[in-house]
Design a protein around this motif. Structure first.
Motif, PDB file in Angstrom:
ATOM      1  N   PRO A  52       0.785  -1.289   0.011  1.00  0.00           N
ATOM      2  CA  PRO A  52      -0.129   0.104   0.095  1.00  0.00           C
ATOM      3  C   PRO A  52       0.850   1.319  -0.021  1.00  0.00           C
ATOM      4  CG  PRO A  52      -0.894  -1.484   1.563  1.00  0.00           C
ATOM      5  CD  PRO A  52       0.460  -2.137   1.133  1.00  0.00           C
ATOM      6  N   VAL A  53       0.331   2.175  -0.858  1.00  0.00           N
ATOM      7  CA  VAL A  53       1.122   3.423  -0.939  1.00  0.00           C
ATOM      8  C   VAL A  53       1.402   4.370   0.375  1.00  0.00           C
ATOM      9  CG1 VAL A  53       1.308   5.699  -1.949  1.00  0.00           C
ATOM     10  CG2 VAL A  53       0.320   3.852  -3.284  1.00  0.00           C
ATOM     11  N   ILE A  54       0.494   3.926   1.153  1.00  0.00           N
ATOM     12  CA  ILE A  54       0.301   4.699   2.892  1.00  0.00           C
ATOM     13  C   ILE A  54       1.624   4.084   3.631  1.00  0.00           C
ATOM     14  CG2 ILE A  54      -0.685   3.164   4.202  1.00  0.00           C
ATOM     15  CD1 ILE A  54      -1.684   6.671   3.810  1.00  0.00           C
ATOM     16  N   LYS A  55       2.088   2.916   3.296  1.00  0.00           N
ATOM     17  CA  LYS A  55       3.393   2.517   3.696  1.00  0.00           C
ATOM     18  C   LYS A  55       4.580   3.379   3.432  1.00  0.00           C
ATOM     19  CE  LYS A  55       6.056  -1.640   5.314  1.00  0.00           C
ATOM     20  NZ  LYS A  55       6.052  -3.108   5.310  1.00  0.00           N
ATOM     21  N   ASP A  56       4.808   3.787   2.184  1.00  0.00           N
ATOM     22  CA  ASP A  56       5.934   4.612   1.574  1.00  0.00           C
ATOM     23  C   ASP A  56       5.733   5.837   2.350  1.00  0.00           C
ATOM     24  OD1 ASP A  56       6.356   2.640   0.024  1.00  0.00           O
ATOM     25  OD2 ASP A  56       6.080   3.614  -1.808  1.00  0.00           O
ATOM     26  N   VAL A  57       4.353   6.365   2.637  1.00  0.00           N
ATOM     27  CA  VAL A  57       4.333   7.675   3.389  1.00  0.00           C
ATOM     28  C   VAL A  57       4.775   7.601   4.618  1.00  0.00           C
ATOM     29  CG1 VAL A  57       2.529   9.456   3.675  1.00  0.00           C
ATOM     30  CG2 VAL A  57       2.344   8.225   1.731  1.00  0.00           C
ATOM     31  N   MET A  58       4.211   6.588   5.395  1.00  0.00           N
ATOM     32  CA  MET A  58       4.745   6.565   6.780  1.00  0.00           C
ATOM     33  C   MET A  58       6.180   6.395   7.164  1.00  0.00           C
ATOM     34  SD  MET A  58       1.977   3.503   7.862  1.00  0.00           S
ATOM     35  CE  MET A  58       0.127   3.833   8.126  1.00  0.00           C
ATOM     36  N   GLU A  59       6.838   5.752   6.183  1.00  0.00           N
ATOM     37  CA  GLU A  59       8.538   5.679   6.331  1.00  0.00           C
ATOM     38  C   GLU A  59       8.991   6.513   6.026  1.00  0.00           C
ATOM     39  OE1 GLU A  59       8.567   0.412   5.385  1.00  0.00           O
ATOM     40  OE2 GLU A  59       8.741   2.069   3.674  1.00  0.00           O
ATOM     41  N   ASP A  60       8.548   7.452   4.843  1.00  0.00           N
ATOM     42  CA  ASP A  60       9.263   8.906   4.555  1.00  0.00           C
ATOM     43  C   ASP A  60       8.822   9.621   5.334  1.00  0.00           C
ATOM     44  OD1 ASP A  60       9.935   7.839   1.997  1.00  0.00           O
ATOM     45  OD2 ASP A  60       8.521   8.658   0.810  1.00  0.00           O
ATOM     46  N   ALA A  61       7.602   9.817   6.392  1.00  0.00           N
ATOM     47  CA  ALA A  61       7.636  10.760   7.202  1.00  0.00           C
ATOM     48  C   ALA A  61       8.455  10.474   8.435  1.00  0.00           C
ATOM     49  CB  ALA A  61       5.999  10.613   7.943  1.00  0.00           C
ATOM     50  N   VAL A  62       8.548   9.429   8.927  1.00  0.00           N
ATOM     51  CA  VAL A  62       9.488   8.800   9.897  1.00  0.00           C
ATOM     52  C   VAL A  62      10.911   9.201   9.637  1.00  0.00           C
ATOM     53  CG1 VAL A  62      10.463   6.820  11.304  1.00  0.00           C
ATOM     54  CG2 VAL A  62       7.836   7.222  10.869  1.00  0.00           C
ATOM     55  N   GLU A  63      11.206   9.107   8.473  1.00  0.00           N
ATOM     56  CA  GLU A  63      12.728   9.376   7.984  1.00  0.00           C
ATOM     57  C   GLU A  63      12.887  10.958   7.606  1.00  0.00           C
ATOM     58  OE1 GLU A  63      13.951   6.802   4.990  1.00  0.00           O
ATOM     59  OE2 GLU A  63      13.163   4.799   6.552  1.00  0.00           O
ATOM     60  N   ASN A  64      11.733  11.862   7.950  1.00  0.00           N
ATOM     61  CA  ASN A  64      11.821  12.927   7.524  1.00  0.00           C
ATOM     62  C   ASN A  64      12.016  13.241   6.146  1.00  0.00           C
ATOM     63  OD1 ASN A  64      10.966  15.706   8.421  1.00  0.00           O
ATOM     64  ND2 ASN A  64      13.369  15.977   8.659  1.00  0.00           N
ATOM     65  N   LYS A  65      11.532  12.491   5.193  1.00  0.00           N
ATOM     66  CA  LYS A  65      11.746  12.420   3.678  1.00  0.00           C
ATOM     67  C   LYS A  65      10.665  13.014   2.985  1.00  0.00           C
ATOM     68  CE  LYS A  65      15.441   8.991   3.386  1.00  0.00           C
ATOM     69  NZ  LYS A  65      15.697   7.369   3.077  1.00  0.00           N
ATOM     70  N   LEU A  66       9.590  13.302   3.509  1.00  0.00           N
ATOM     71  CA  LEU A  66       8.478  13.910   2.702  1.00  0.00           C
ATOM     72  C   LEU A  66       8.754  15.026   2.180  1.00  0.00           C
ATOM     73  CD1 LEU A  66       5.342  12.838   4.954  1.00  0.00           C
ATOM     74  CD2 LEU A  66       5.957  11.922   2.960  1.00  0.00           C
ATOM     75  N   ASP A  67       8.401  15.298   0.731  1.00  0.00           N
ATOM     76  CA  ASP A  67       8.570  16.540  -0.065  1.00  0.00           C
ATOM     77  C   ASP A  67       7.744  17.727   0.423  1.00  0.00           C
ATOM     78  OD1 ASP A  67       8.442  18.482  -1.969  1.00  0.00           O
ATOM     79  OD2 ASP A  67       9.059  17.240  -3.602  1.00  0.00           O
ATOM     80  N   THR A  68       8.099  18.873   0.898  1.00  0.00           N
ATOM     81  CA  THR A  68       7.244  19.734   1.441  1.00  0.00           C
ATOM     82  C   THR A  68       6.324  20.528   0.304  1.00  0.00           C
ATOM     83  OG1 THR A  68       9.105  21.414   1.213  1.00  0.00           O
ATOM     84  CG2 THR A  68       8.763  20.498   3.493  1.00  0.00           C
ATOM     85  N   LYS A  69       6.542  20.313  -0.905  1.00  0.00           N
ATOM     86  CA  LYS A  69       5.706  20.754  -2.048  1.00  0.00           C
ATOM     87  C   LYS A  69       4.598  19.859  -1.884  1.00  0.00           C
ATOM     88  CE  LYS A  69       9.083  23.292  -5.022  1.00  0.00           C
ATOM     89  NZ  LYS A  69      10.204  22.493  -5.145  1.00  0.00           N
ATOM     90  N   GLU A  70       4.944  18.587  -1.987  1.00  0.00           N
ATOM     91  CA  GLU A  70       3.989  17.392  -2.064  1.00  0.00           C
ATOM     92  C   GLU A  70       3.013  17.316  -0.935  1.00  0.00           C
ATOM     93  OE1 GLU A  70       4.541  13.618  -3.619  1.00  0.00           O
ATOM     94  OE2 GLU A  70       6.031  14.476  -5.109  1.00  0.00           O
ATOM     95  N   TRP A  71       3.826  17.706   0.217  1.00  0.00           N
ATOM     96  CA  TRP A  71       3.143  17.488   1.654  1.00  0.00           C
ATOM     97  C   TRP A  71       3.325  18.818   2.369  1.00  0.00           C
ATOM     98  CZ3 TRP A  71       0.578  13.077   3.086  1.00  0.00           C
ATOM     99  CH2 TRP A  71       0.744  12.130   2.341  1.00  0.00           C
ATOM    100  N   PRO A  72       2.563  19.941   2.167  1.00  0.00           N
ATOM    101  CA  PRO A  72       2.629  21.176   2.733  1.00  0.00           C
ATOM    102  C   PRO A  72       2.300  20.929   4.290  1.00  0.00           C
ATOM    103  CG  PRO A  72       1.255  21.308   0.922  1.00  0.00           C
ATOM    104  CD  PRO A  72       1.554  20.071   1.354  1.00  0.00           C
ATOM    105  N   HIS A  73       3.092  21.961   5.343  1.00  0.00           N
ATOM    106  CA  HIS A  73       2.865  22.075   6.457  1.00  0.00           C
ATOM    107  C   HIS A  73       1.748  22.979   6.676  1.00  0.00           C
ATOM    108  CE1 HIS A  73       6.532  19.977   8.056  1.00  0.00           C
ATOM    109  NE2 HIS A  73       6.976  20.277   7.009  1.00  0.00           N
ATOM    110  N   GLN A  74       0.451  22.330   7.288  1.00  0.00           N
ATOM    111  CA  GLN A  74      -0.552  23.377   7.683  1.00  0.00           C
ATOM    112  C   GLN A  74      -0.094  24.076   9.100  1.00  0.00           C
ATOM    113  OE1 GLN A  74      -3.305  23.963   5.966  1.00  0.00           O
ATOM    114  NE2 GLN A  74      -3.429  25.656   7.434  1.00  0.00           N
ATOM    115  N   SER A  75       0.726  23.565   9.708  1.00  0.00           N
ATOM    116  CA  SER A  75       1.591  24.005  10.982  1.00  0.00           C
ATOM    117  C   SER A  75       2.644  22.886  11.342  1.00  0.00           C
ATOM    118  CB  SER A  75       0.641  23.957  12.371  1.00  0.00           C
ATOM    119  OG  SER A  75       0.371  22.608  12.519  1.00  0.00           O
ATOM    120  N   GLU A  76       3.866  23.329  11.658  1.00  0.00           N
ATOM    121  CA  GLU A  76       5.094  22.406  11.811  1.00  0.00           C
ATOM    122  C   GLU A  76       5.014  21.859  13.238  1.00  0.00           C
ATOM    123  OE1 GLU A  76       8.470  23.216  10.171  1.00  0.00           O
ATOM    124  OE2 GLU A  76       7.969  24.696   8.459  1.00  0.00           O
TER     125      GLU A  76
END
Length: 606
Positions: free
Chosen positions: A488-512
């Motif tokens: 599932p794609v969500i597993k990639d997202v979880m792992e990227d989030a934990v490793e701080n690899k989420l692209d801020t353009k694709e995943w903007p911060h509403q608040s940090e």
């Protein structure tokens, strides 16, 4: 909160982190004890607990009647049903802050009081007009009114829901009148989850041009979190952000996972077997009807639910052998009939054996369905989903992969699922091609099964293109099972989030959230003053993933897998409701129906 209850909460966190003691359910029960039960214990008298339909689900999800009895609650009643007055007893009302609930409460005291006094607890913020109404008619009977901020349902150790399958229609139907209100309510529920966990997280969302709901919900959650923590501690030092993140995605972000035939035990069982309200019904060998609850009270279910069916069918007989060996019983061949004989002879361990028998039946049921039809579907589904075959050779002509499925006598639903995977693999197909597929599957009058995915922002009809833009996926070691290659794609997202690899353009911060959320999810040395608290949180980081439009069992499994792999972060996943492939297809089909048509359908079901 007393230091004792703080210790209990911290202990709850530790156990939750390790995945034992029912996780979220334990935390919810602890909070109910620290608020409702603790208040009422002061007046040493047996009490009645009165619940609405939502709080009935909430309480029964995290405790048994015996737990309530141990806390001095002798009767549990339904707020909406007529009840005999018990004027010598005090009543605890745990209810949602709605006019229907408040009206029912007022009716208990307005003319002739049913109870000696009322302790009132709301799941969430109670609007002033409702509160003033209560005061007007019932002030002299009310001992306590509190809002305990708990309007979500703990479904599993690391899974929660908003208990609202209707949210799918409210958000995605072109006829919806209450989309904004539904998003507002979901935001309130997410905030109460954060409050229950003691988190003030940063909020991020998946930005997609054709999916607007993530941004709207992220804004609502962020604003309501700020309002909650200001309201919670007026005059005190402002609540700081904690080491947590909320990520918000939409169902259309990964349409493949909820449609694919899954071969892990829980997902497979809910797909292929008719399991309602966590209850599995089956016939024993003597022909009698049996039923079993598939929840976290069954430790064997917890142990097996995320395992591949091949491992599960291997493990259950081994577990049975362990028990029969310990009872010195012959065990040459473990069969269901043999087990029932064994159980009759040995009543002392009937319950222990009953669990194993349930899972022998369920695994057998799953395998029967698999061998009947699913096995033939899986290779084509996996090739279409992954985009390559078992050898890693790219699928150049997806139609060639789909064709054998269409030619075989699979069910209409199974063919629709394969056609959808074909369309998803191409990011849309031509209208001409789509019409041919619809004719082939014989759903000319039910084309909404396919066309209505556009309401979720998924491309169904597109201009022919040599290049279909697909998100890049994480490289993974080769999967042991050829028919379970999709992740599932969500597993990639979880792992990227934990490793701080989420692209801020694709995943903007509403608040940090604080800068301490670094690459490993661990907390920087400067932030480690409260060592015990952070240790209890497995290094201090929680990732809360919310899927708008329903979450499927293969995605909930990912939350446990990532938490297990990354000890420094615990992943919790939630949605409006849990999806099964059949229910999702029916919901998709119903999106284009007007309100009157939907009403008629509900009437028929009733």
């Amino acid at each position: 909160m007393t230091s004792d209850s703080e210790d209990a909460t911290q202990e709850g966190r530790v156990k939750m982190a390790s995945g034992s003691e029912h996780g979220l359910k334990r935390i919810v029960w602890q909070k109910l004890k620290d608020t409702i039960i603790a208040d009422c214990r002061k007046a040493d008298i047996w009490k009645i607990l009165i619940l609405d339909p939502f709080t009935t689900k909430l309480v029964s999800s995290c405790c048994k009647m015996s737990d309530l009895m141990a806390e001095g609650i002798t009767i549990v009643e339904d707020l909406y049903k007529s009840r005999e007055p018990v004027p010598e007893m005090k009543a605890i009302y745990f209810m949602s802050p709605t006019s229907k609930c408040v009206d029912a409460f007022i009716a208990d005291f307005k003319l002739k009081p049913k109870y000696k006094a009322a302790y009132v607890y709301f799941t969430d913020y109670c609007p002033d007009d409702l509160f003033n109404n209560m005061k007007l008619y019932c002030a002299k009977y009310i001992r306590v009114v509190k809002e305990i901020n708990m309007s979500f349902l703990p479904y599993e150790a690391q899974v929660f829901t908003c208990d609202n399958p209707g949210a799918f229609r409210s958000i995605y139907s072109p006829h919806s009148q209450d989309k904004r209100k539904t998003l507002e309510t979901m935001a309130d529920q997410i905030v109460t989850l954060c409050a229950t966990l003691g988190e003030y997280p940063g909020v991020r969302y998946k930005k997609e041009s054709n999916m607007e709901n993530t941004k709207a919900l992220a804004e609502l959650v962020d604003n309501k979190l700020a309002a909650h923590y200001e309201l919670e501690e007026p005059g005190k030092k402002k609540q700081e952000k904690t080491q947590a993140q909320v990520l918000i995605v939409e169902r259309g972000f990964d349409p493949v996972s909820p449609i694919l035939h899954e071969l892990t035990y829980q997902a497979m069982a809910y797909d292929l077997i008719d399991i309602q309200n966590e209850t599995y019904k089956y016939k024993s060998k003597d022909g009698s009807e049996k039923e079993a609850l598939l929840n976290e009270d069954d430790m064997l279910w917890v142990k097996l639910r995320h395992g591949h069916i091949a491992e599960v069918t291997e493990q259950i007989p081994k577990l049975v052998k362990e028990i029969s060996a310990s009872k010195k019983q012959p065990d040459d061949k473990i069969t269901i009939s043999g087990l029932s004989q064994l159980m009759k002879k040995m009543p002392t361990f009937r319950k222990q054996m009953a669990q194993k028998t349930v899972h022998l039946h369920l695994a057998e049921d799953c395998m029967n369905q698999y061998q009947k039809s699913v096995e033939k579907l899986c290779k084509a589904e996996q090739d279409l989903a992954v985009g390559s075959d078992v050898e890693g050779v790219k699928v150049k002509d997806p139609m060639r992969t789909l064709l054998p499925v269409l030619l075989h006598n699979h069910s209409t639903h199974d063919k629709i699922r394969a056609v959808l995977l074909y369309i998803f693999s191409l990011s849309g197909t031509t209208e001409e091609n789509l019409n041919k597929l619809i004719q082939n599957v014989k759903i000319e009058h039910e084309r909404e099964f396919i066309l209505n995915w556009k309401e979720l922002g998924v491309n169904i009809i597109s201009a022919p293109s040599l290049f279909s833009r697909k998100p890049s996926r994480r490289e993974r070691p080769e999967e042991t099972y050829n028919l379970s290659r999709w992740t599932p794609v969500i597993k990639d997202v979880m792992e990227d989030a934990v490793e701080n690899k989420l692209d801020t353009k694709e995943w903007p911060h509403q608040s940090e959230c604080p800068a301490a959320w670094n690459g490993s999810g661990a907390v920087s040395a400067r932030q480690k003053q409260k060592a015990s608290t952070l240790d209890d949180r497995r290094g201090g980081a929680r990732l809360i993933v919310f899927v708008i439009g329903g979450v499927c069992y293969s995605e909930t499994r990912c939350a446990y897998q990532v938490s297990q792999a990354v000890k420094s972060c615990q992943v919790i996943i939630g949605s409006s409701h849990i999806l099964t492939p059949t229910a999702l297809l029916e919901d998709i089909k119903a999106l284009s129906k007007g309100p009157t048509e939907t009403f008629t359908i509900c009437e028929n079901h009733a």
